[in-house]
Design a protein around this motif. Sequence first.
Motif, PDB file in Angstrom:
ATOM      1  N   GLN A 121      -3.146  -8.482  -1.478  1.00  0.00           N
ATOM      2  CA  GLN A 121      -1.992  -8.720  -2.170  1.00  0.00           C
ATOM      3  C   GLN A 121      -2.225  -7.881  -3.397  1.00  0.00           C
ATOM      4  OE1 GLN A 121      -1.162 -12.731  -3.257  1.00  0.00           O
ATOM      5  NE2 GLN A 121       0.869 -12.468  -3.822  1.00  0.00           N
ATOM      6  N   GLU A 143      -1.814  -4.459  -2.786  1.00  0.00           N
ATOM      7  CA  GLU A 143      -0.380  -3.630  -2.710  1.00  0.00           C
ATOM      8  C   GLU A 143       0.598  -3.700  -3.841  1.00  0.00           C
ATOM      9  OE1 GLU A 143       0.552  -6.915   0.347  1.00  0.00           O
ATOM     10  OE2 GLU A 143       0.249  -5.082   1.924  1.00  0.00           O
ATOM     11  N   GLN A 144       0.019  -4.743  -4.774  1.00  0.00           N
ATOM     12  CA  GLN A 144       0.714  -4.919  -6.063  1.00  0.00           C
ATOM     13  C   GLN A 144       0.393  -3.701  -6.979  1.00  0.00           C
ATOM     14  OE1 GLN A 144      -0.347  -8.755  -7.632  1.00  0.00           O
ATOM     15  NE2 GLN A 144       1.021  -9.716  -6.757  1.00  0.00           N
TER      16      GLN A 144
END
Length: 148
Positions: free
Chosen positions: A34, A37-38
């Motif tokens: 996550q 991806e951010q």
Amino acid sequence: MARYHYPYQKIVDLKKSEKTQAEWMLSTALGKLQSEEQKLDQLLLDRAAWQEKLHNASMQIVTLSELTLLQSYLDHIDECIAKKYNDVHTAKSEVELEQSRLSVKMKDEKVWLKAKEQAFHRFSHTMQLKEQNELDEMATARYMIPAQ
């Protein structure tokens, strides 16, 4: 009735602990994915903003060195984006690996819990048979006493 003690309880506890640890590892891998991806999304937004700046600068009167500087920075962001795509791919692979490890640990724990359950059922059945035999003996003894 006698109290049941499973002789392999420590193994069952170990398997549960291993499963919990695998869950934590998966959670960590998901968090890392996550995060990557951010960071990728932020880089893509930065690239779009700098692309807009370059486009606006090309519409105005600016020096060639400023345009070259903007283009160089865009090239740098493109390199960062390419690296970040690799990081995201690596993080996804890590998540898949941890998911498969967790699956194995869950199956292993389930096998040991099933064995414990079966052993308990055997124990319960044996205890019921003993109890029934004792009751039968008591009934027989009571029946035989008045006959004398």
